[in-house]
Design an enzyme around this catalytic site. Structure first.
Site, PDB file in Angstrom:
ATOM      1  N   THR A  41     -23.155 -50.077   9.213  1.00  8.09           N
ATOM      2  CA  THR A  41     -24.494 -50.241   8.639  1.00  8.09           C
ATOM      3  C   THR A  41     -25.525 -50.177   9.747  1.00  8.09           C
ATOM      4  O   THR A  41     -25.244 -50.586  10.878  1.00  8.09           O
ATOM      5  CB  THR A  41     -24.635 -51.591   7.894  1.00  8.09           C
ATOM      6  N   GLU A  67     -24.889 -40.849   2.768  1.00  2.16           N
ATOM      7  CA  GLU A  67     -25.010 -41.567   1.491  1.00  2.16           C
ATOM      8  C   GLU A  67     -25.057 -40.558   0.355  1.00  2.16           C
ATOM      9  O   GLU A  67     -25.953 -39.732   0.262  1.00  2.16           O
ATOM     10  CB  GLU A  67     -26.258 -42.464   1.495  1.00  2.16           C
ATOM     11  N   ASP A 102     -23.610 -51.020  -0.076  1.00  2.00           N
ATOM     12  CA  ASP A 102     -24.792 -50.363  -0.622  1.00  2.00           C
ATOM     13  C   ASP A 102     -25.440 -51.274  -1.654  1.00  2.00           C
ATOM     14  O   ASP A 102     -24.745 -51.913  -2.445  1.00  2.00           O
ATOM     15  CB  ASP A 102     -24.421 -49.016  -1.245  1.00  2.00           C
ATOM     16  N   TYR A 147     -36.980 -55.784   0.132  1.00  2.47           N
ATOM     17  CA  TYR A 147     -37.676 -56.281  -1.061  1.00  2.47           C
ATOM     18  C   TYR A 147     -37.741 -57.813  -1.125  1.00  2.47           C
ATOM     19  O   TYR A 147     -38.244 -58.361  -2.107  1.00  2.47           O
ATOM     20  CB  TYR A 147     -36.975 -55.753  -2.317  1.00  2.47           C
ATOM     21  N   LYS A 195     -30.745 -68.219   0.847  1.00  4.59           N
ATOM     22  CA  LYS A 195     -30.528 -66.890   0.243  1.00  4.59           C
ATOM     23  C   LYS A 195     -29.039 -66.661   0.006  1.00  4.59           C
ATOM     24  O   LYS A 195     -28.621 -66.172  -1.035  1.00  4.59           O
ATOM     25  CB  LYS A 195     -31.118 -65.785   1.137  1.00  4.59           C
ATOM     26  N   ARG A 223     -25.466 -60.152  -2.083  1.00  3.77           N
ATOM     27  CA  ARG A 223     -24.617 -59.825  -0.926  1.00  3.77           C
ATOM     28  C   ARG A 223     -23.603 -60.934  -0.669  1.00  3.77           C
ATOM     29  O   ARG A 223     -22.445 -60.655  -0.343  1.00  3.77           O
ATOM     30  CB  ARG A 223     -25.495 -59.588   0.315  1.00  3.77           C
TER      31      ARG A 223
END
Ligand code: ITT
Length: 232
Positions: free
Chosen positions: A51, A80, A109, A190, A209, A215
């Site tokens: 990543t 991708e 992703d 975002y 979070k 995730r």
């Protein structure tokens, strides 16, 4: 530099981009970094995470390290697939890179699906973020008259693969709301406009979070599967 986290930030912000500039674009370059969340002795396993997004690595490491799995970032990039299913994008990327680098690895992703926009930007979240960004999304939603439907879902898919094997995927989702304005200084992407119970991801610290995020859920599923496979 006071701690390893600062060192990590220094490497990703200063050293890695310089190495990339030196090698030139278009060259397959490979930089590996380990995010140190718990001491090395406590890490029994490690997995390469392909990543370019260091925030993803930090979040993934916070889930995997306490389970004894060290996350090692490789930011060589991967092709991708243009597909409307993020699971296929992650599966394709994992399979491509496992065969290319000849080792076991993961990719991840993420898609963002906004109900009132019929699921837009969905799998094109990266492109839309890079082009219109959070202000563009907020403007689009302002233009939809008569609707105060702000529901949105993040979908994270971890794709795992080894050379010459079929990829396996692990999914995590979280549903929240798109805020009316950007709020919060933390996070990335975002995060300033995605809120849960009135608090944006960007206003939460990393731990908060990770309590609820898409995730965290996909990486928890991956870690559980990975450990079972290592300890049958
Ligand atoms: P890699 O593909 O290199 O892993 P990326 O940042 O391009 O990194 P994605 O394509 O999965 O990752 O992300 C799609 C977009 O969604 C991108 O603009 C991200 O910044 C954003 N995004 C991903 N996860 C997010 C999260 O947890 N919070 C807010 N935005 C996120």
């Amino acid at each position: 530099m006071h701690n390893l986290k600062e060192l990590f930030v220094f490497i990703t912000r200063i050293v890695a981009p310089s190495v990339k500039r030196f090698l030139g674009t278009g060259t397959l370059y490979s930089i590996t970094m380990k995010v140190q969340v718990v001491p090395d002795e406590a890490m029994k396993y490690q997995i390469i995470f392909v990543t370019g997004n260091r925030h993803k690595v930090v979040e993934a490491a916070a889930i995997c390290a306490p389970r004894g799995i060290a996350i090692v970032q490789n930011n060589c990039g991967y092709p991708e697939l243009q597909d409307d299913d993020v699971a296929r994008v992650a599966a394709y990327g994992a399979e491509y890179m496992a065969n290319r680098l000849n080792c076991a690895l993961i990719v991840e992703d993420t898609g963002l699906y906004i109900d009132v926009l019929n699921g837009f930007p969905g799998p094109y979240a990266a492109y839309i973020y890079d082009t219109i960004g959070n202000t563009g999304i907020l403007a689009l939603m302002r233009d939809i008259r008569g609707s105060d439907d702000r529901r949105a879902t993040f979908r994270s898919i971890v794709g795992y693969c080894e050379p010459d094997m079929a990829p396996i995927t692990f999914e995590g989702t979280v549903t929240g709301r798109i805020a009316y304005e950007e709020r919060g200084e933390g996070g990335f992407g975002y995060d300033p406009i995605f809120e849960i119970d009135g608090v944006t991801f960007a206003s939460m610290n990393d731990d908060a979070k990770n309590e609820v995020s898409h995730r965290a859920k996909s990486f928890e599923k991956f870690a559980e599967w990975f450990l079972k496979r290592e300890n049958p």
